[in-house]
Design a protein around this motif. Sequence first.
Motif, PDB file in Angstrom:
ATOM      1  N   TYR A 210       1.842  -3.810 -11.302  1.00 13.04           N
ATOM      2  CA  TYR A 210       0.771  -3.217 -11.366  1.00 13.04           C
ATOM      3  C   TYR A 210       0.795  -1.963 -10.364  1.00 13.04           C
ATOM      4  O   TYR A 210       0.679  -2.285  -9.215  1.00 13.04           O
ATOM      5  CB  TYR A 210      -0.618  -3.925 -11.658  1.00 13.04           C
ATOM      6  CG  TYR A 210      -0.735  -5.005 -12.495  1.00 13.04           C
ATOM      7  CD1 TYR A 210       0.120  -4.998 -13.664  1.00 13.04           C
ATOM      8  CD2 TYR A 210      -1.623  -5.916 -12.166  1.00 13.04           C
ATOM      9  CE1 TYR A 210       0.079  -5.888 -14.516  1.00 13.04           C
ATOM     10  CE2 TYR A 210      -1.987  -6.965 -13.262  1.00 13.04           C
ATOM     11  CZ  TYR A 210      -1.028  -6.948 -14.403  1.00 13.04           C
ATOM     12  OH  TYR A 210      -1.087  -7.636 -15.462  1.00 13.04           O
ATOM     13  N   HIS A 211       0.580  -0.673 -10.862  1.00 15.26           N
ATOM     14  CA  HIS A 211       0.473   0.615 -10.065  1.00 15.26           C
ATOM     15  C   HIS A 211      -0.867   0.647  -9.828  1.00 15.26           C
ATOM     16  O   HIS A 211      -1.325   1.276 -11.210  1.00 15.26           O
ATOM     17  CB  HIS A 211       1.428   1.507 -10.373  1.00 15.26           C
ATOM     18  CG  HIS A 211       2.868   1.282 -10.360  1.00 15.26           C
ATOM     19  ND1 HIS A 211       3.673   1.385  -8.881  1.00 15.26           N
ATOM     20  CD2 HIS A 211       3.761   0.559 -10.925  1.00 15.26           C
ATOM     21  CE1 HIS A 211       4.874   1.167  -9.040  1.00 15.26           C
ATOM     22  NE2 HIS A 211       5.087   0.608 -10.072  1.00 15.26           N
ATOM     23  N   LEU A 212      -1.689   0.617  -8.950  1.00 20.90           N
ATOM     24  CA  LEU A 212      -3.123   0.952  -9.090  1.00 20.90           C
ATOM     25  C   LEU A 212      -3.902   2.002  -8.089  1.00 20.90           C
ATOM     26  O   LEU A 212      -3.087   2.233  -7.151  1.00 20.90           O
ATOM     27  CB  LEU A 212      -3.899  -0.639  -8.722  1.00 20.90           C
ATOM     28  CG  LEU A 212      -3.503  -1.712  -9.632  1.00 20.90           C
ATOM     29  CD1 LEU A 212      -4.381  -2.977  -9.175  1.00 20.90           C
ATOM     30  CD2 LEU A 212      -3.708  -1.559 -11.065  1.00 20.90           C
ATOM     31  N   LYS A 213      -4.911   2.553  -8.516  1.00 21.74           N
ATOM     32  CA  LYS A 213      -5.331   3.553  -7.659  1.00 21.74           C
ATOM     33  C   LYS A 213      -6.980   3.516  -7.573  1.00 21.74           C
ATOM     34  O   LYS A 213      -7.471   3.310  -8.722  1.00 21.74           O
ATOM     35  CB  LYS A 213      -4.869   5.012  -8.037  1.00 21.74           C
ATOM     36  CG  LYS A 213      -5.464   5.997  -7.412  1.00 21.74           C
ATOM     37  CD  LYS A 213      -4.923   7.669  -7.892  1.00 21.74           C
ATOM     38  CE  LYS A 213      -5.514   8.096  -9.105  1.00 21.74           C
ATOM     39  NZ  LYS A 213      -4.903   9.130  -9.377  1.00 21.74           N
ATOM     40  N   ALA A 214      -7.331   3.327  -6.249  1.00 24.42           N
ATOM     41  CA  ALA A 214      -8.810   3.313  -6.101  1.00 24.42           C
ATOM     42  C   ALA A 214      -9.571   4.616  -5.997  1.00 24.42           C
ATOM     43  O   ALA A 214      -8.588   5.669  -5.747  1.00 24.42           O
ATOM     44  CB  ALA A 214      -9.167   2.714  -4.943  1.00 24.42           C
ATOM     45  N   SER A 215     -10.641   4.923  -6.277  1.00 20.52           N
ATOM     46  CA  SER A 215     -11.485   6.012  -6.289  1.00 20.52           C
ATOM     47  C   SER A 215     -11.311   6.693  -4.812  1.00 20.52           C
ATOM     48  O   SER A 215     -11.482   7.883  -4.616  1.00 20.52           O
ATOM     49  CB  SER A 215     -12.895   5.833  -6.853  1.00 20.52           C
ATOM     50  OG  SER A 215     -13.520   5.089  -5.850  1.00 20.52           O
TER      51      SER A 215
ATOM     52  N   PHE B 274      -2.077   1.565  -4.543  1.00 18.69           N
ATOM     53  CA  PHE B 274      -1.549   0.248  -3.993  1.00 18.69           C
ATOM     54  C   PHE B 274      -0.796  -0.406  -5.045  1.00 18.69           C
ATOM     55  O   PHE B 274      -1.344  -0.200  -6.292  1.00 18.69           O
ATOM     56  CB  PHE B 274      -2.590  -0.724  -3.365  1.00 18.69           C
ATOM     57  CG  PHE B 274      -3.730  -1.146  -4.221  1.00 18.69           C
ATOM     58  CD1 PHE B 274      -3.932  -2.210  -4.952  1.00 18.69           C
ATOM     59  CD2 PHE B 274      -4.763  -0.170  -4.438  1.00 18.69           C
ATOM     60  CE1 PHE B 274      -4.935  -2.870  -5.626  1.00 18.69           C
ATOM     61  CE2 PHE B 274      -5.754  -0.562  -5.140  1.00 18.69           C
ATOM     62  CZ  PHE B 274      -5.532  -1.685  -5.798  1.00 18.69           C
ATOM     63  N   VAL B 275       0.271  -1.264  -4.870  1.00 20.07           N
ATOM     64  CA  VAL B 275       0.970  -2.028  -5.818  1.00 20.07           C
ATOM     65  C   VAL B 275       0.898  -3.641  -5.898  1.00 20.07           C
ATOM     66  O   VAL B 275       1.129  -4.003  -4.730  1.00 20.07           O
ATOM     67  CB  VAL B 275       2.487  -1.324  -5.848  1.00 20.07           C
ATOM     68  CG1 VAL B 275       3.344  -2.022  -6.688  1.00 20.07           C
ATOM     69  CG2 VAL B 275       2.546   0.219  -5.962  1.00 20.07           C
ATOM     70  N   ILE B 276       0.873  -4.222  -6.988  1.00 18.68           N
ATOM     71  CA  ILE B 276       0.758  -5.750  -6.979  1.00 18.68           C
ATOM     72  C   ILE B 276       2.046  -5.872  -8.006  1.00 18.68           C
ATOM     73  O   ILE B 276       2.174  -5.458  -8.972  1.00 18.68           O
ATOM     74  CB  ILE B 276      -0.509  -6.232  -7.527  1.00 18.68           C
ATOM     75  CG1 ILE B 276      -1.548  -5.618  -6.682  1.00 18.68           C
ATOM     76  CG2 ILE B 276      -0.443  -7.635  -7.392  1.00 18.68           C
ATOM     77  CD1 ILE B 276      -2.877  -5.963  -7.305  1.00 18.68           C
TER      78      ILE B 276
ATOM     79  N   VAL C  16       0.805  -1.118   0.128  1.00 15.62           N
ATOM     80  CA  VAL C  16       0.038  -0.049  -0.014  1.00 15.62           C
ATOM     81  C   VAL C  16       0.912   1.212   0.162  1.00 15.62           C
ATOM     82  O   VAL C  16       1.798   1.495   0.637  1.00 15.62           O
ATOM     83  CB  VAL C  16      -0.970   0.058   1.265  1.00 15.62           C
ATOM     84  CG1 VAL C  16      -1.887   1.164   1.239  1.00 15.62           C
ATOM     85  CG2 VAL C  16      -1.745  -1.268   1.382  1.00 15.62           C
ATOM     86  N   ASP C  17       0.772   2.105  -1.007  1.00 17.87           N
ATOM     87  CA  ASP C  17       1.363   3.425  -1.013  1.00 17.87           C
ATOM     88  C   ASP C  17       0.924   4.360  -0.287  1.00 17.87           C
ATOM     89  O   ASP C  17       1.660   5.167   0.612  1.00 17.87           O
ATOM     90  CB  ASP C  17       1.588   3.826  -2.615  1.00 17.87           C
ATOM     91  CG  ASP C  17       2.432   3.110  -3.197  1.00 17.87           C
ATOM     92  OD1 ASP C  17       3.322   2.332  -2.719  1.00 17.87           O
ATOM     93  OD2 ASP C  17       2.667   3.029  -4.616  1.00 17.87           O
ATOM     94  N   ASP C  18      -0.404   4.879  -0.483  1.00 14.06           N
ATOM     95  CA  ASP C  18      -1.146   5.898   0.029  1.00 14.06           C
ATOM     96  C   ASP C  18      -2.496   5.537   0.440  1.00 14.06           C
ATOM     97  O   ASP C  18      -3.010   4.348   0.334  1.00 14.06           O
ATOM     98  CB  ASP C  18      -0.766   7.141  -0.300  1.00 14.06           C
ATOM     99  CG  ASP C  18      -1.144   7.161  -1.940  1.00 14.06           C
ATOM    100  OD1 ASP C  18      -1.991   6.554  -2.010  1.00 14.06           O
ATOM    101  OD2 ASP C  18      -0.540   8.102  -2.440  1.00 14.06           O
ATOM    102  N   ALA C  19      -3.223   6.544   0.619  1.00 15.68           N
ATOM    103  CA  ALA C  19      -4.746   6.458   0.986  1.00 15.68           C
ATOM    104  C   ALA C  19      -5.540   5.883  -0.043  1.00 15.68           C
ATOM    105  O   ALA C  19      -6.192   4.784   0.362  1.00 15.68           O
ATOM    106  CB  ALA C  19      -5.472   7.667   1.218  1.00 15.68           C
TER     107      ALA C  19
ATOM    108  N   ILE D 276      -7.825  -4.471  -1.187  1.00 12.20           N
ATOM    109  CA  ILE D 276      -6.929  -5.151  -0.613  1.00 12.20           C
ATOM    110  C   ILE D 276      -7.341  -6.386   0.183  1.00 12.20           C
ATOM    111  O   ILE D 276      -6.676  -7.111   0.275  1.00 12.20           O
ATOM    112  CB  ILE D 276      -6.246  -4.007   0.689  1.00 12.20           C
ATOM    113  CG1 ILE D 276      -5.521  -2.792  -0.324  1.00 12.20           C
ATOM    114  CG2 ILE D 276      -5.322  -4.699   1.331  1.00 12.20           C
ATOM    115  CD1 ILE D 276      -4.472  -3.506  -1.254  1.00 12.20           C
ATOM    116  N   THR D 277      -8.649  -6.072   0.747  1.00 13.87           N
ATOM    117  CA  THR D 277      -9.162  -7.484   1.775  1.00 13.87           C
ATOM    118  C   THR D 277      -9.185  -8.361   0.523  1.00 13.87           C
ATOM    119  O   THR D 277      -9.287  -9.605   0.704  1.00 13.87           O
ATOM    120  CB  THR D 277     -10.414  -6.939   2.164  1.00 13.87           C
ATOM    121  OG1 THR D 277     -10.004  -6.140   2.988  1.00 13.87           O
ATOM    122  CG2 THR D 277     -10.890  -8.210   3.085  1.00 13.87           C
TER     123      THR D 277
END
Length: 761
Positions: A84-89, A74-76, A68-71, A98-99
Amino acid sequence: MSEPKTPTPTPAGDTYKGWVFKWTNYIKGYQRRWFVLSNGLLSYYRTQAEMGHTCRGTINLATATITVDDACNFVISNGGAQTYHLKASCEVERQRWITALELAKAKAACMQAESDDSGDDFSPSSPPAAPGQGGGSQNSEVQSALRTLGSKVEDLSTCNDLISKHGSALQRSLSELDSLRLTGEAGDKIRQVTERATLFRITSNAMINACRDFLALAQAHSKRWQKALQAEREQRVRLEETLEQLAKQHNHLERAFRGAAQVNASADNKSAAGPGKGEASDEDDDNEFFDAMEEAPEFITVPADPQFHKRSSSNVSGFNSEMCPDDQSLNEEPLAMNQESPSLELVPLKKRRTRIPDKPNYSLNLWSIMKNCIGKELSKIPMPVNFNEPISMLQRLSEDLEYHELLDKAAKCQSSLEQMCYVAAFSVSSYSTTVHRTGKPFNPLLGETYELDRQRESGYRSLCEQVSHHPPAAAHHAISDRGWTLRQEITVASKFRGKYLSIMPLGTIHASFEKSNNHYTWKKVTTTVHNIIVGKLWIDQSGEIDVVNHTTGDRCHLKFAPYSYFSRDIARKVTGVVMDKDGKAHYVLSGTWDEKMEFSRVMQSSRGGENGTEGKQKTVYQTLKARELWRRNPLPEGAETMYYFTALALTLNEPEEGVAPTDSRRRPDQRLMEDGRWDEANSEKQRLEEKQRSARREREREAASQRTSSQSEEAALHDNYQALWFDRCVDQITGEQVHIYKGGYWEEKECGSWEGCPDIF
């Protein structure tokens, strides 16, 4: 926006879908992609409509790491191949992903572990491991893993009991507190604690239920996994049996081929024609089948009949008529026995250095320098010393004498064919120093010289001079007290092709022997430096060499096989055949240009089957046992930090008294580089090159002012430089324009007078 189909993913692996922003590149940044999590695999698509036909990428969570990078980010990653560098809304959406990912990862890891271990433990009918495959060690590892897994399951069961016990006790205590009549702030705190305890109990029950579901699922599928594993094991056994049958057939075919070759040899001794030839051709066709996947060799060698070892070399058909007593001893005894007598050994009178300063570790962006040089002549590209090694091309040319003892032995030979073997081995030995030497030698300045005086140690003297600058050409002359002379003029043509560098030495090498009056010539092969831009540099030699004896007409054809990923032959392979003037083969040479060369005496030759790729017949040579002709000397200790220099190369730039003012040892930029002062060496290199350009312009002005009216403009502009120690003339052997040593250098050295030497440094 993320749109998960289930708000709380279950451990059973239900599909989890939704929109997530994925990093693409620095231009487009984050782009929205449709992600699907199912069966331990995370896949993504540009749109939901692509799910039926185009998957943009998939990552296996069993071996992946989730950070987890920040709020919202997150990275897989699975270890570098996929990330994969991902960003949720929002933060809540990120936590849901994450769960789900963590549960899916745990499920995938457990399934993989169960799949790996269940077969060895639960399949009593599975066959034992084959000998030599480490079956015992694998079984012990499986048993150890099962014991560890069992202990972890027991720990999980114990934790489950403790959670239930303490959870119930906590709930009772909270109920008792709630029954007390408390008012105000204390009552609010009690209610908060009760609510949190209730949430904890619900979460614990969910975890316990998930564990139970997973256990039930694993038990339900264990038999199916066991059957699948058993099928894989049976398939492996069938493949091993098939491979063993193929190996036996291959050995049988080899024995049949050799037997047919021996029968053919006996038949040829009795009659010039017979059915044996047809049989040999059939066997060659079978042998050709195994060579079909690679470049077919020009000839085949097979062991000669043992009867040849017992016969006299003068009365047996198929023997070389020019064999002498030295030849016989050469074939029947190891070459180590063919050494010089102790009375002729010369003990070195000067102790040479065995180390130079270690190579500094300077970083340099190669592409920033080379991208503007594609297609240009390498000698015209201004290169920093970072790409060099601290010796000049003249010194590198003198390294050809590293294995001068081959010429010493050749000078003693009474047979020209035996002598040809040594000369051919000498032509190959000059490449042994290049296998790790990826540094570029310094381009010599016009008029630069280099002497290598080893007369008192090894009996020879060598002199090189740079006789031309464009094109760069160096003349070399070496003479030995042991009866041989070597001369050459080499012009190096090189091209940078983007991915590799081709170096084509142009010119002929001459070796003559005083006792036999034999005169040999040959040329050098092409050197290729691979991975110029990306990857580790490596060097290959490829091409063909014809060593010709102009006195007797003998010839040796050597072939340097280029590296091929699909070839089953050893790397850097060299093969050759020594033939007399009539084309009759007497010796077969084989080996590698970086390690050793061997020779085998030919007893008899015959035509084999056809080469399917060219329609030519291959020649089968029956030979005696191979003997070592040359072997590379080991590198000095710590050579990897000293530019991979050989013992001779370490001494080439060692300062010596009495050498000419133009000697490479006196070159300042080369000396600074050897001392590790590369920045100063680069500045000095630029000064020397500019000084050389100024001298060239001055010569052109003088030539233009002295020309007559009958001279053409082209002749006026031609650089009429005259070498100091070499005269330009026509070679009587090859007809080429060459520079030949005219004498005077060693006499000038004895007098200590260098008045005619130019000031080039």
